[in-house]
Design an enzyme around this catalytic site. Structure first.
Site, short mmCIF file in Angstrom:
data_model
loop_
_atom_site.label_atom_id
_atom_site.label_comp_id
_atom_site.label_asym_id
_atom_site.label_seq_id
_atom_site.Cartn_x
_atom_site.Cartn_y
_atom_site.Cartn_z
N GLU A 224 0.67 -1.26 0.18
CA GLU A 224 -0.03 0.18 0.13
C GLU A 224 0.90 1.15 -0.10
OE1 GLU A 224 -3.38 0.31 2.73
OE2 GLU A 224 -3.38 -1.98 3.15
N ASP A 249 -3.95 3.80 -1.58
CA ASP A 249 -4.66 4.00 -0.29
C ASP A 249 -4.92 5.80 -0.26
OD1 ASP A 249 -5.86 4.39 2.17
OD2 ASP A 249 -4.33 3.21 3.15
N LYS A 273 -11.85 3.35 1.98
CA LYS A 273 -12.36 3.48 3.50
C LYS A 273 -13.53 4.70 3.41
CE LYS A 273 -7.35 2.80 4.94
NZ LYS A 273 -6.10 3.53 5.59
#
Length: 376
Positions: A224, A249, A273
């Site tokens: 990531e 991310d 997220k």
């Protein structure tokens, strides 16, 4: 409870809470250290008796928000939404975005609360509203935070003994230290267990290439955000020069970022997220872009309780392109104030609930102790 027609439903009151819960131990990444959650909870009430609850977790070094700023922005957004129809979710998002740029994390708490209301109004869990079924199995990794190689190896060994089939490892130091960390972990963790590494933007471009090439033999599932989030051109270069897949991310704030990265061919995977993109409404847009580009996604989190992560799992139940789950933050907290919601089992297994809306709530006794303000 009387039925209220769709067009007559209105928001009557919004409660805003500061929710702080200490972590069992400090969580360290290359960008900073977290010792407690400093989350914000939104509770939206309606004129038919339904209410929706949402939660978000600000990481200032990632999203540029803190609890204190969220508390003030939330009061402004609440004034904007009061007396509006909570079921018109796209309109409510448009109003929030027009009122203030960014601040996606606090907007995600409003988003979750709105979807919670819609699910309760329709008497359906959110995954069903989104066209999904609760027929998947979910398994979260457990994360080893950034420490010395010896301490990280010990923690990784504990996670293996606990039965977690995936282990996430925080990196982002210098080349020698990060390679030593993985080598130490692989001495005690079976090579059959994939390691998911996360540099949190901690490397320079050439260092990232060198480190990832060195780590190739150690069964790394993906890496990531190896470099600074703004440097997408170099991310393309790293991806082309390394065999370890790259997951974006921090470089994905919303669906516009996702489109740009997909167009550039900058990554193999997205990490979605809710707290980073603004909630379920925009997460769906990111998934649509990924699916069109052949990019699968991981469902991740910040330091949320089971409330916000249950909302995320509804997204996972509705979309097949979510293939990995980084949902271990509730396991790091010293307290679990959530009623209902996703259930965490041994070996990292997680079960999604079937109740209407999110299916999770916060204990009223717990909420009564929190600092709050009310907009009505």
């Amino acid at each position: 409870m009387n039925f209220t027609p769709f067009h007559s439903l209105r928001i009557t009151k919004i409660e805003i809470f500061k929710m702080n819960i200490p972590l069992k131990e400090p969580f360290v990444i290359s960008l900073g250290t977290v010792r407690e959650t400093q989350n914000t909870v939104i509770k939206i009430h309606t004129n038919n008796g339904f209410y929706g609850v949402g939660e978000c977790s600000p990481y200032p070094f990632i999203v540029g928000e803190i609890q204190a700023s969220q508390f003030e922005i939330a009061k402004m957004l609440a004034q904007l939404l009061i007396h509006k129809n909570p079921l018109e979710i796209e309109s409510r998002h448009n109003e929030m975005d027009q009122a203030i740029w960014g601040n996606f994390t606090i907007k995600s708490a409003f988003d979750i609360a709105l979807y919670d209301i819609m699910g309760k109004y329709c008497q359906l869990p959110i995954y069903a509203l989104l066209g999904g079924k609760n027929d998947k199995s979910y398994c979260t990794n457990m994360t080893v935070s950034l420490q010395s190689p010896e301490k990280m190896a010990q923690k990784a060994s504990e996670f293996q003994s606990a039965g977690f089939p995936f282990i996430k490892v925080k990196l982002g130091g210098n080349s020698h230290e990060d390679i030593a960390r993985i080598q130490a972990i692989r001495k005690v963790v079976d090579n059959k267990i994939p390691l998911r590494v996360d540099a949190n933007q901690g490397w320079e471009v050439q260092s990232a290439i060198a480190i990832l090439r060195e780590l190739t033999p150690y069964h790394i599932a993906y890496c990531e955000e190896p470099i600074s989030k703004w440097n997408a051109n170099a991310l393309v270069q790293i991806r082309n020069k390394c065999d370890i897949p790259i997951m974006a991310d921090e470089s994905i704030g919303d669906h516009h970022d996702a489109f740009r990265l997909a167009q550039m061919g900058a990554c193999d995977y997205f990490n979605i997220k809710l707290a980073k993109c603004g909630g379920l409404f925009k997460a769906l847009k990111i998934l649509e872009i990924g699916e069109a580009a052949g990019i699968k996604s991981q469902l991740g989190g910040m330091s949320e309780s089971r409330l916000a992560l249950t909302a995320g799992l509804h997204l996972a139940a509705a979309r097949k392109s979510l293939f990995a789950y980084d949902l271990d933050s509730p396991l790091m907290l010293t307290e679990d104030p959530v009623i209902g919601g996703a259930i965490y089992h041994k070996n990292g297994q997680v079960t999604l609930c079937n109740e209407p809306g999110v299916g999770a709530d916060l204990d009223p006794g717990f909420l009564s102790k929190l600092e709050k303000t009310i907009v009505e």
